[in-house]
Motif scaffolding. Structure first.
Motif, mmCIF file in Angstrom:
data_model
loop_
_atom_site.group_PDB
_atom_site.id
_atom_site.type_symbol
_atom_site.label_atom_id
_atom_site.label_comp_id
_atom_site.label_asym_id
_atom_site.label_seq_id
_atom_site.Cartn_x
_atom_site.Cartn_y
_atom_site.Cartn_z
ATOM 1 N N UNK A 83 0.824 -1.211 0.000
ATOM 2 C CA UNK A 83 0.000 0.000 0.000
ATOM 3 C C UNK A 83 0.861 1.264 0.000
ATOM 4 N N UNK A 84 1.888 1.282 0.830
ATOM 5 C CA UNK A 84 2.701 2.486 0.946
ATOM 6 C C UNK A 84 3.804 2.567 -0.111
ATOM 7 N N UNK A 85 4.175 1.423 -0.679
ATOM 8 C CA UNK A 85 5.262 1.428 -1.650
ATOM 9 C C UNK A 85 4.774 1.735 -3.062
ATOM 10 N N UNK A 86 3.564 1.293 -3.409
ATOM 11 C CA UNK A 86 3.052 1.433 -4.763
ATOM 12 C C UNK A 86 1.729 2.209 -4.752
ATOM 13 N N UNK A 87 1.318 2.669 -5.922
ATOM 14 C CA UNK A 87 0.069 3.422 -6.026
ATOM 15 C C UNK A 87 -1.086 2.450 -6.181
ATOM 16 N N UNK A 111 9.526 23.156 1.697
ATOM 17 C CA UNK A 111 8.520 23.650 0.761
ATOM 18 C C UNK A 111 7.145 23.390 1.342
ATOM 19 N N UNK A 112 6.161 24.119 0.858
ATOM 20 C CA UNK A 112 4.780 23.900 1.286
ATOM 21 C C UNK A 112 3.886 23.917 0.050
ATOM 22 N N UNK A 113 3.020 22.926 -0.059
ATOM 23 C CA UNK A 113 2.072 22.861 -1.170
ATOM 24 C C UNK A 113 0.676 22.699 -0.591
ATOM 25 N N UNK A 114 -0.325 23.150 -1.351
ATOM 26 C CA UNK A 114 -1.687 23.052 -0.840
ATOM 27 C C UNK A 114 -2.282 21.686 -1.155
ATOM 28 N N UNK A 115 -3.088 21.199 -0.256
ATOM 29 C CA UNK A 115 -3.901 20.008 -0.479
ATOM 30 C C UNK A 115 -5.312 20.315 0.029
ATOM 31 N N UNK A 116 -6.315 19.760 -0.641
ATOM 32 C CA UNK A 116 -7.690 19.970 -0.211
ATOM 33 C C UNK A 116 -8.183 18.741 0.534
ATOM 34 N N UNK A 117 -8.749 18.980 1.703
ATOM 35 C CA UNK A 117 -9.290 17.908 2.526
ATOM 36 C C UNK A 117 -10.747 18.231 2.812
ATOM 37 N N UNK A 134 0.684 11.430 -6.439
ATOM 38 C CA UNK A 134 0.136 10.290 -7.166
ATOM 39 C C UNK A 134 -0.743 9.438 -6.263
ATOM 40 N N UNK A 135 -0.286 9.183 -5.051
ATOM 41 C CA UNK A 135 -1.065 8.371 -4.125
ATOM 42 C C UNK A 135 -2.324 9.112 -3.673
ATOM 43 N N UNK A 136 -2.220 10.432 -3.516
ATOM 44 C CA UNK A 136 -3.391 11.232 -3.146
ATOM 45 C C UNK A 136 -4.491 11.105 -4.194
#
Length: 215
Positions: free
Chosen positions: A4-8, A59-65, A154-156
């Motif tokens: 799960x954590x290693x691949x998409x 760095x900081x990037x936006x994510x929507x939750x 990618x996982x998101x």
């Protein structure tokens, strides 16, 4: 959990892969394993690897939750290994200070240099917490961190967005640790050397998870 954590992959993908090996388990069980053991394995691997590099790229990037804008604060070292992450709702001075404190606590040492974009929150927080550390905001120098967000993105997308801030923090923390362990730069080394380092990564994963063989 490693799949799960290693691949998409989704939990249902892993359920099917295990079924092909004669292992009957529901995708909900896989989800529960990740929730129950993820942080424990993450801590074990972090402990065994010790301190990372002494130059930090932030760095900081936006994510929507759930439709609400959040920011993923992330730091990698000069080798591209993820140092830590923190999901927050803001990107002001207070948020930057929280992230710096988390990094300093985890590494038990201040860096020689930090590299960031021109967000003023970094400078304000650094002035209070790490006043003697060199700080660079030169254009393009922070590309190392900006580009390294891609595996998490990618996982998101595979997960169809995160459902809560806590879920995002738990998943991305462990995802970064596993990615560090198995990100071996395959294109830059001989196949025989790659297999040696890969075997070492499997051994370290086995120690943390008490799994003897992933084959």
């Amino acid at each position: 959990m490693w799949l799960y954590y290693r691949f998409t992959l989704s939990f249902r993908d892993i359920e099917e892969l295990l079924a092909a090996r004669g292992i009957t388990v529901s995708y909900e069980t896989v989800r529960n394993w990740c929730d129950k053991f993820g942080q424990r394995y993450c801590s074990q691997i972090r402990k065994s690897r010790g301190q990372l590099g002494d130059t930090w790229y932030l760095d900081e990037v936006f994510i929507k939750i759930n439709g609400v804008l959040h920011y993923l604060w992330r730091a990698v070292d000069q080798d591209g290994d993820e140092i830590d992450i923190l999901v927050q709702k803001r990107k002001d001075k207070h948020a930057a200070k929280l992230f710096f404190k988390k990094l300093l606590k985890g590494q038990q040492a201040a860096p020689i240099k930090i590299v960031t974009d021109k967000l003023r929150s970094y400078s304000a927080a650094k002035k209070e917490l790490m006043p003697c550390v060199e700080h660079s905001t030169q254009q393009y120098e922070n590309n190392r961190c900006e580009l390294s967000h891609q595996p998490g993105r990618q996982q998101e997308r595979q997960m169809r967005k995160f459902k809560s801030q806590g879920q995002a923090q738990r998943f991305l923390s462990f995802h970064g640790v596993v990615n560090n362990l198995f990100r071996l730069g395959r294109n830059s080394m001989k196949g025989s050397h790659y297999r040696i380092f890969r075997d070492r990564a499997f051994v370290e994963w086995g120690r943390a998870s008490c799994v003897q063989n992933l084959a």
